[in-house]
Enzyme design. Structure first.
Site, PDB file in Angstrom:
ATOM      1  N   ASN A  19       0.917  -1.744  -0.119  1.00  0.00           N
ATOM      2  CA  ASN A  19      -0.162   0.192  -0.091  1.00  0.00           C
ATOM      3  C   ASN A  19       1.014   1.253  -0.254  1.00  0.00           C
ATOM      4  O   ASN A  19       2.614   0.939  -0.817  1.00  0.00           O
ATOM      5  CB  ASN A  19      -1.206  -0.072   1.187  1.00  0.00           C
ATOM      6  N   ASN A  53      -4.215  -7.753   8.762  1.00  0.00           N
ATOM      7  CA  ASN A  53      -3.589  -7.549   8.295  1.00  0.00           C
ATOM      8  C   ASN A  53      -2.688  -6.768   8.861  1.00  0.00           C
ATOM      9  O   ASN A  53      -3.534  -5.594   9.533  1.00  0.00           O
ATOM     10  CB  ASN A  53      -4.179  -8.155   6.859  1.00  0.00           C
ATOM     11  N   LYS A 100      -0.185  -0.002  32.614  1.00  0.00           N
ATOM     12  CA  LYS A 100      -0.526   1.497  32.704  1.00  0.00           C
ATOM     13  C   LYS A 100      -1.789   1.941  31.858  1.00  0.00           C
ATOM     14  O   LYS A 100      -1.849   1.423  30.348  1.00  0.00           O
ATOM     15  CB  LYS A 100       0.505   1.734  32.734  1.00  0.00           C
ATOM     16  N   TYR A 155      -3.802  -3.170  -4.716  1.00  0.00           N
ATOM     17  CA  TYR A 155      -2.653  -3.254  -3.934  1.00  0.00           C
ATOM     18  C   TYR A 155      -2.134  -2.708  -5.361  1.00  0.00           C
ATOM     19  O   TYR A 155      -1.510  -2.930  -6.092  1.00  0.00           O
ATOM     20  CB  TYR A 155      -2.337  -3.586  -3.318  1.00  0.00           C
ATOM     21  N   LYS A 181     -12.970  -1.252  -3.559  1.00  0.00           N
ATOM     22  CA  LYS A 181     -11.911  -0.317  -3.065  1.00  0.00           C
ATOM     23  C   LYS A 181     -10.207  -0.750  -3.624  1.00  0.00           C
ATOM     24  O   LYS A 181     -10.037  -1.840  -3.177  1.00  0.00           O
ATOM     25  CB  LYS A 181     -11.760  -0.051  -1.348  1.00  0.00           C
ATOM     26  N   MET A 182      -9.369   0.349  -3.633  1.00  0.00           N
ATOM     27  CA  MET A 182      -8.496   1.084  -4.097  1.00  0.00           C
ATOM     28  C   MET A 182      -6.915   1.579  -3.074  1.00  0.00           C
ATOM     29  O   MET A 182      -7.954   2.643  -2.396  1.00  0.00           O
ATOM     30  CB  MET A 182      -8.213   1.028  -6.083  1.00  0.00           C
ATOM     31  N   LYS A 183      -6.086   1.170  -3.423  1.00  0.00           N
ATOM     32  CA  LYS A 183      -4.982   1.958  -2.470  1.00  0.00           C
ATOM     33  C   LYS A 183      -4.280   3.185  -3.694  1.00  0.00           C
ATOM     34  O   LYS A 183      -4.773   3.580  -4.923  1.00  0.00           O
ATOM     35  CB  LYS A 183      -4.361   1.070  -3.002  1.00  0.00           C
ATOM     36  N   ASP A 220      -8.125   4.686  -0.276  1.00  0.00           N
ATOM     37  CA  ASP A 220      -7.196   4.537   0.682  1.00  0.00           C
ATOM     38  C   ASP A 220      -5.644   4.596   0.686  1.00  0.00           C
ATOM     39  O   ASP A 220      -5.460   3.824   0.057  1.00  0.00           O
ATOM     40  CB  ASP A 220      -7.699   3.087   0.866  1.00  0.00           C
ATOM     41  N   ALA A 221      -5.519   6.377   1.187  1.00  0.00           N
ATOM     42  CA  ALA A 221      -3.843   6.211   1.390  1.00  0.00           C
ATOM     43  C   ALA A 221      -3.441   5.241   2.668  1.00  0.00           C
ATOM     44  O   ALA A 221      -1.947   6.013   2.311  1.00  0.00           O
ATOM     45  CB  ALA A 221      -4.039   8.030   1.200  1.00  0.00           C
ATOM     46  N   GLU A 246     -10.516   7.505   1.833  1.00  0.00           N
ATOM     47  CA  GLU A 246     -10.158   6.823   3.316  1.00  0.00           C
ATOM     48  C   GLU A 246      -8.437   7.470   4.066  1.00  0.00           C
ATOM     49  O   GLU A 246      -7.476   7.679   3.282  1.00  0.00           O
ATOM     50  CB  GLU A 246      -9.777   5.827   3.690  1.00  0.00           C
ATOM     51  N   GLU A 272      -9.360   2.997  11.838  1.00  0.00           N
ATOM     52  CA  GLU A 272      -8.497   1.743  11.544  1.00  0.00           C
ATOM     53  C   GLU A 272      -7.764   1.362  12.364  1.00  0.00           C
ATOM     54  O   GLU A 272      -6.655   0.049  12.558  1.00  0.00           O
ATOM     55  CB  GLU A 272      -8.356   0.962   9.865  1.00  0.00           C
ATOM     56  N   ASP A 299     -11.197  -1.322  14.350  1.00  0.00           N
ATOM     57  CA  ASP A 299     -11.229  -2.898  13.908  1.00  0.00           C
ATOM     58  C   ASP A 299     -10.885  -3.240  15.659  1.00  0.00           C
ATOM     59  O   ASP A 299     -10.259  -3.734  16.193  1.00  0.00           O
ATOM     60  CB  ASP A 299      -9.837  -3.557  13.024  1.00  0.00           C
ATOM     61  N   HIS A 329     -12.622  -2.468   9.339  1.00  0.00           N
ATOM     62  CA  HIS A 329     -11.829  -3.011   8.952  1.00  0.00           C
ATOM     63  C   HIS A 329     -11.376  -4.408   9.406  1.00  0.00           C
ATOM     64  O   HIS A 329     -11.533  -4.642  10.233  1.00  0.00           O
ATOM     65  CB  HIS A 329     -10.342  -2.317   9.621  1.00  0.00           C
ATOM     66  N   GLU A 348     -15.541  -4.947   5.545  1.00  0.00           N
ATOM     67  CA  GLU A 348     -14.669  -5.109   4.943  1.00  0.00           C
ATOM     68  C   GLU A 348     -14.398  -6.659   4.711  1.00  0.00           C
ATOM     69  O   GLU A 348     -14.858  -7.347   4.906  1.00  0.00           O
ATOM     70  CB  GLU A 348     -13.690  -4.391   5.614  1.00  0.00           C
ATOM     71  N   SER A 349     -14.564  -6.289   3.337  1.00  0.00           N
ATOM     72  CA  SER A 349     -14.616  -7.790   2.827  1.00  0.00           C
ATOM     73  C   SER A 349     -12.619  -7.987   2.036  1.00  0.00           C
ATOM     74  O   SER A 349     -12.745  -7.187   1.068  1.00  0.00           O
ATOM     75  CB  SER A 349     -15.107  -8.330   2.126  1.00  0.00           C
ATOM     76  N   TYR A 350     -12.216  -8.678   1.820  1.00  0.00           N
ATOM     77  CA  TYR A 350     -10.739  -8.884   1.407  1.00  0.00           C
ATOM     78  C   TYR A 350     -11.189 -10.342   0.428  1.00  0.00           C
ATOM     79  O   TYR A 350     -10.327 -11.861   1.446  1.00  0.00           O
ATOM     80  CB  TYR A 350      -8.988  -9.122   1.833  1.00  0.00           C
TER      81      TYR A 350
END
Length: 396
Positions: A19, A53, A100, A155, A181-183, A220-221, A246, A272, A299, A329, A348-350
């Site tokens: 990414n 991930n 802590k 990606y 979605k793309m990077k 997504d950046a 994103e 995320e 997430d 995420h 989200e789905s991969y």
């Protein structure tokens, strides 16, 4: 009712993809099995967990701090006072003994791995799918079996040109996803815009008359940009009216997010990489996000698990946000059950990466970006053949 054994292992999800910030050439994942003394059909009920991930395996923290605390705890201190079951909240408190506040670091990931396994075991002991258990315990609404999902991918990797990117997105669309979605940020702005334009052209072929192709694409950046670069991208993509923009900048740079939110009209998505309810509260206080428009992506597998995620949802309520603005995420079944059980906006789905952890149960097709959940007790890992085989190979 007690935990009799906790097992931990590390598996690789290494790949050539990148990414805007990291590559995945050495990416690893921690997995755990929590074995209970409840026996069904001749086998002890076992809960399984892993983390999402983007964060590396947590063996040191798990084996030096968190697993020993559970092993050393009095069994009755981990039991549910109202049910013949384990109590995830008592277990979470035991895990966090002598820790802590603040400085969450990677410990949130380690605790999240165990928390997932605990909830899997708890739902199995009650003989319910997790999403139904959550709806019954924490909402006044009936569990929603059908949930929105979008396909994340796009990606960068060696030799991947725009044609290959478009083919990837076409595959997701053909699988039943309406939103993909793309990077961005891993190439110069002009090149990224060519990539975006190529995907939008493909989306037009899957878009009904009157619909906007841009509303079916998120970018997504991965927190790559400074304010000037984030603004430059915003100016270029704003006319496209994308599904969301994103994580333009660092996840803790609330001032940058607030500046962008005041200038960019379409939706943003972020969260995320926020791992505590305190960080979420600060994002809502200072990030300028709009509860009627923007999305939050915390997430649970990375942020201390479902116990902490419930605290995050309480923070949202206090700030006037609906849980429907949350789309976690991670692309995993745990978050999918949480989305369905607690009334989130989706998950989200991969479908093409991070296997066997990405994706959901076998034989659960996506139609119009909606997926039906399995009714197997627990998270339903047993219905995802490649993932349950991995658990069996590591834990027996």
């Amino acid at each position: 009712m007690r935990i009799v054994e906790i097992k931990e292992s590390v598996v690789s999800i290494a790949s050539e993809i990148k990414n805007a910030y990291i590559d995945f050439s050495k990416m690893t994942v921690s997995i755990v099995a929590v074995v209970t003394d409840v026996v069904r059909e001749g086998k002890p009920i076992t809960g399984y967990g892993f983390h999402s991930n983007g964060r590396y395996a947590q063996s040191g923290l798990l084996n030096e701090r968190f697993i020993p605390r559970l092993r050393e705890a009095e069994p009755d201190s981990l039991r549910d006072d109202e049910r013949e079951n384990l109590d995830p909240f008592k277990i979470w408190n035991t895990l966090m003994q002598n820790e802590k506040p603040g400085g969450h670091g990677e410990r949130s990931v380690a605790v999240g791995v165990i928390d997932m396994a605990i909830w899997d075991a708890v739902a199995k002991i009650e003989e319910k799918p997790l999403y139904k258990l959550l709806a019954e315990r924490f909402t006044d609404q009936k569990a929603r079996k059908e949930t929105f999902v979008y396909a994340a991918g796009g990606y960068y990797y060696p030799g991947k040109d725009n044609e290959a990117l478009v083919q990837e997105m076409r595959t997701y669309l053909e699988q039943g996803y309406k939103v993909v979605k793309m990077k961005i940020g891993g190439a110069p702005l002009a090149k990224d815009m060519k990539r975006i334009e190529a995907v939008l052209k493909e989306l037009e072929a899957f878009t009904e008359r009157g619909e906007s192709a841009g509303r079916r694409l998120a970018v997504d950046a991965n927190g790559r940009f400074d304010l000037a670069t984030a603004r430059a991208y915003a100016r270029e993509i704003e006319p496209l009216n994308l599904f969301w923009y994103e994580e333009a900048g660092d996840p803790l740079d609330y001032a940058l997010q607030a500046e962008l939110t005041g200038e960019y009209k379409p939706p943003f998505a972020t969260g995320e990489n926020l791992f505590s309810h305190q960080d979420v509260a600060n994002l809502l206080r200072y990030g300028g996000l709009r509860p009627e428009k923007d999305y939050l992506q915390m997430d649970p597998a990375l942020s201390y698990g479902l116990v902490e995620y419930l605290r995050m949802l309480e923070v949202l309520k206090q700030h006037g946000w609906s849980p429907s603005r949350c789309i976690p995420h991670g692309g995993h079944q745990f978050a999918l059950h949480i989305a369905a059980g607690l009334g989130l906006g989706g998950n989200e789905s991969y479908p093409g990466v991070f296997q066997p952890f990405g994706g959901f149960a076998d034989h659960t097709p996506v139609h119009d970006s909606l997926i039906h959940l399995t009714d197997l007790p627990g998270v339903g890992f047993e219905a995802k053949s490649d993932l349950i085989d991995l658990f069996y190979e590591n834990f027996g």
